[in-house]
Scaffold this motif. Sequence first.
Motif, mmCIF file in Angstrom:
data_model
loop_
_atom_site.group_PDB
_atom_site.id
_atom_site.type_symbol
_atom_site.label_atom_id
_atom_site.label_comp_id
_atom_site.label_asym_id
_atom_site.label_seq_id
_atom_site.Cartn_x
_atom_site.Cartn_y
_atom_site.Cartn_z
ATOM 1 N N THR A 61 -2.668 -33.619 -13.622
ATOM 2 C CA THR A 61 -2.650 -34.805 -12.770
ATOM 3 C C THR A 61 -1.623 -35.835 -13.219
ATOM 4 N N VAL A 62 -0.953 -35.617 -14.339
ATOM 5 C CA VAL A 62 0.033 -36.557 -14.847
ATOM 6 C C VAL A 62 1.426 -36.037 -14.531
ATOM 7 N N THR A 63 2.279 -36.917 -14.001
ATOM 8 C CA THR A 63 3.611 -36.511 -13.575
ATOM 9 C C THR A 63 4.674 -37.275 -14.347
ATOM 10 N N GLU A 64 5.544 -36.537 -15.046
ATOM 11 C CA GLU A 64 6.712 -37.151 -15.674
ATOM 12 C C GLU A 64 7.825 -37.272 -14.648
ATOM 13 N N THR A 65 8.772 -38.148 -14.931
ATOM 14 C CA THR A 65 9.958 -38.278 -14.086
ATOM 15 C C THR A 65 11.196 -38.086 -14.948
ATOM 16 N N VAL A 66 12.089 -37.214 -14.474
ATOM 17 C CA VAL A 66 13.334 -36.940 -15.183
ATOM 18 C C VAL A 66 14.491 -37.372 -14.297
ATOM 19 N N THR A 67 15.340 -38.253 -14.807
ATOM 20 C CA THR A 67 16.543 -38.671 -14.093
ATOM 21 C C THR A 67 17.760 -38.236 -14.902
ATOM 22 N N ASP A 68 18.948 -38.536 -14.388
ATOM 23 C CA ASP A 68 20.166 -38.189 -15.118
ATOM 24 C C ASP A 68 20.291 -38.954 -16.426
ATOM 25 N N ASP A 69 19.565 -40.064 -16.557
ATOM 26 C CA ASP A 69 19.703 -40.913 -17.738
ATOM 27 C C ASP A 69 18.483 -40.917 -18.645
ATOM 28 N N VAL A 70 17.274 -40.865 -18.076
ATOM 29 C CA VAL A 70 16.067 -41.061 -18.871
ATOM 30 C C VAL A 70 14.986 -40.061 -18.488
ATOM 31 N N VAL A 71 14.000 -39.939 -19.389
ATOM 32 C CA VAL A 71 12.779 -39.180 -19.133
ATOM 33 C C VAL A 71 11.614 -40.143 -19.315
ATOM 34 N N LEU A 72 10.801 -40.310 -18.259
ATOM 35 C CA LEU A 72 9.635 -41.188 -18.307
ATOM 36 C C LEU A 72 8.393 -40.332 -18.524
ATOM 37 N N ILE A 73 7.650 -40.614 -19.593
ATOM 38 C CA ILE A 73 6.510 -39.777 -19.979
ATOM 39 C C ILE A 73 5.250 -40.628 -20.036
ATOM 40 N N PRO A 74 4.388 -40.573 -18.998
ATOM 41 C CA PRO A 74 3.125 -41.301 -19.041
ATOM 42 C C PRO A 74 2.092 -40.546 -19.879
ATOM 43 N N HIS A 75 1.350 -41.277 -20.685
ATOM 44 C CA HIS A 75 0.205 -40.690 -21.394
ATOM 45 C C HIS A 75 -0.760 -41.821 -21.730
ATOM 46 N N GLY A 76 -1.962 -41.698 -21.174
ATOM 47 C CA GLY A 76 -2.922 -42.778 -21.338
ATOM 48 C C GLY A 76 -2.426 -44.032 -20.652
ATOM 49 N N HIS A 77 -2.410 -45.158 -21.384
ATOM 50 C CA HIS A 77 -1.931 -46.417 -20.801
ATOM 51 C C HIS A 77 -0.490 -46.706 -21.190
ATOM 52 N N LEU A 78 0.199 -45.705 -21.747
ATOM 53 C CA LEU A 78 1.568 -45.888 -22.224
ATOM 54 C C LEU A 78 2.558 -45.060 -21.419
ATOM 55 N N ILE A 79 3.809 -45.501 -21.429
ATOM 56 C CA ILE A 79 4.930 -44.713 -20.916
ATOM 57 C C ILE A 79 6.004 -44.720 -21.995
ATOM 58 N N ASP A 80 6.356 -43.543 -22.486
ATOM 59 C CA ASP A 80 7.484 -43.427 -23.402
ATOM 60 C C ASP A 80 8.741 -43.195 -22.576
ATOM 61 N N VAL A 81 9.756 -43.983 -22.844
ATOM 62 C CA VAL A 81 11.037 -43.861 -22.152
ATOM 63 C C VAL A 81 12.036 -43.265 -23.131
ATOM 64 N N LEU A 82 12.437 -42.004 -22.865
ATOM 65 C CA LEU A 82 13.377 -41.319 -23.741
ATOM 66 C C LEU A 82 14.754 -41.258 -23.100
ATOM 67 N N ASP A 83 15.766 -41.363 -23.924
ATOM 68 C CA ASP A 83 17.133 -41.176 -23.455
ATOM 69 C C ASP A 83 17.332 -39.708 -23.108
ATOM 70 N N GLY A 84 17.777 -39.417 -21.886
ATOM 71 C CA GLY A 84 17.905 -38.034 -21.453
ATOM 72 C C GLY A 84 18.943 -37.245 -22.227
ATOM 73 N N ARG A 85 19.940 -37.913 -22.780
ATOM 74 C CA ARG A 85 21.015 -37.217 -23.485
ATOM 75 C C ARG A 85 20.685 -36.948 -24.942
ATOM 76 N N THR A 86 19.939 -37.857 -25.573
ATOM 77 C CA THR A 86 19.693 -37.750 -27.018
ATOM 78 C C THR A 86 18.227 -37.540 -27.381
ATOM 79 N N GLY A 87 17.309 -37.851 -26.465
ATOM 80 C CA GLY A 87 15.890 -37.759 -26.763
ATOM 81 C C GLY A 87 15.345 -38.944 -27.540
ATOM 82 N N LYS A 88 16.221 -39.883 -27.902
ATOM 83 C CA LYS A 88 15.760 -41.049 -28.657
ATOM 84 C C LYS A 88 14.973 -41.997 -27.761
ATOM 85 N N SER A 89 14.012 -42.692 -28.372
ATOM 86 C CA SER A 89 13.179 -43.618 -27.612
ATOM 87 C C SER A 89 13.974 -44.859 -27.233
ATOM 88 N N ARG A 90 13.951 -45.173 -25.949
ATOM 89 C CA ARG A 90 14.568 -46.423 -25.495
ATOM 90 C C ARG A 90 13.564 -47.564 -25.518
#
Length: 541
Positions: A61-90
Amino acid sequence: MRRAVAHVVAAALALFGLAACTGANGAGGATEDGKPLSSVRADAFETIWSQSVRGEPSTPTVTETVTDDVVLIPHGHLIDVLDGRTGKSRSTVRADPADQIVSAYLTGDVIVTVTRQDSLTILQGFDFRTGRLLWPEPYGRNEIFWLSGIPELAVTRRGIAVTYDGHIFGLNPRTGKPTWRTRTECDSTLHEAAVTARYLIMLCERGSENVLRALDPGNGDRVWQAEVKSLGGRTTLSTAKDVIGVQSQDVGILKASFTLFDESGDHLADGTVKDPVGESRTVGRVGDTVYFHDGRQLHALRADGSPLWRQDAPPDLVVSAQAVISDGETPARQSVQRTGVSVIIDLSGKKRAVLPWPLRGKLIGMSGELLIIRGDEEDGARYTALRLARRDLAVPALGGVSPSDWPDACSLLSDERLNRLGKNYLRLPVDESRTVFGVRLPHEIQCRFATESGSDKDIFQITVQWVAADSDTARKISASDLPWDTGVKRLNRSVHLISDPSGNDQLLGESAVVASGRYVIGISSPKNANLVRTIALLLSD
């Protein structure tokens, strides 16, 4: 793309078997005696980055979003925003601890979420750079935020639109306040809706015709409209970033037709399908070529409508500047996939290969030219970016490992270890278990063990699932994307037990995944969970 995630704990001895994968793998292979061939220059997947996200394993039931720049990862009440090119947390977005974020999307500098609060579903907006909650503030002042179910939400580069009860509302991304409102303008209820990079695309029924409409979420204007022929049966809509596809079946499901448009409404191509099966999917566009999957075959067509080629292909596909890439091949019935794998079809349609991933998981999207893979872990999920690259490999389908490196499954338990079980076991190689991803191996990689007495309770099977480049990779593969939410127990860093999620181990037995050196090994027994544990510990590092 909508995807369902399912883990199957299989019955009896077939649990960890994988059917031989047929089809050519391009250059590479092995001689009949299993000796490695000389290296060839071939495509292979390389890991660009890998990042763990702590929390509960992902759910369907949880949906991530992947764009050309970032990966948005919802889990619980948080969203981790990762850089799509490096994987580092933005950044990390934090909602109220009582909230459950179901999905997250990006429009401009705003992250839009669908969030559950107790039994209610609300929409929220957060500043992309700071993570600050922008709206709603306070909750519930507008009717569209208090819904009994999840609204049909469309988020594009142009803005936000919510479809609800025959109406479409446009929201200001920075305030969440409605800026426009219109009806869906369908004679019946809205048939289907999807998005491109910029627009909300709606498919409506109008008599014997289907009407396709593109709406701008930024201002509510209708951008274009086109009629699409109906054959009287089921009609489906699918979109990519800049291509729209509509497929219509006849009542008897004997034939279907599909029509493709670009994002601006220009008609691109038409095609017909005999005996349609499965779900159609618009794959995407590279240059002047568009790619569409009719449920069985992948079609490549020029933007002027002329067909280039078509061939059988898995349905869940993405397209890059190099090739069309599948999410993976479906494991054999009552089996677990040995590692992630993609069918690769070059853009000309002339070359095709089956290439393994260095992990198990699910393809959730592409960030630029990188494939983003999610694999569930014990304490969350791991996100990995893979890229197609040219490498010197002996056998590309085996990840560069030589066929001669694959062991005989019947020899993994030495006579000494087998005698410890005290049952006079017989080794029974499983016929036709010498092919992996189209490559012939020198030994059987499945072996059944049974006692001379023939008791069902003493039967077990060992399967060589994979041979990795090194022991560290083998351990990562063995622990990746297991059904953690339904019944996995870690005995040590190299052994994981998998139980029937119903708890009825007497019916389906227990199985194990073991990392032993470079080997990933599956063990199963239909009626003896204790035996599985014993064998797993004997084989583990």
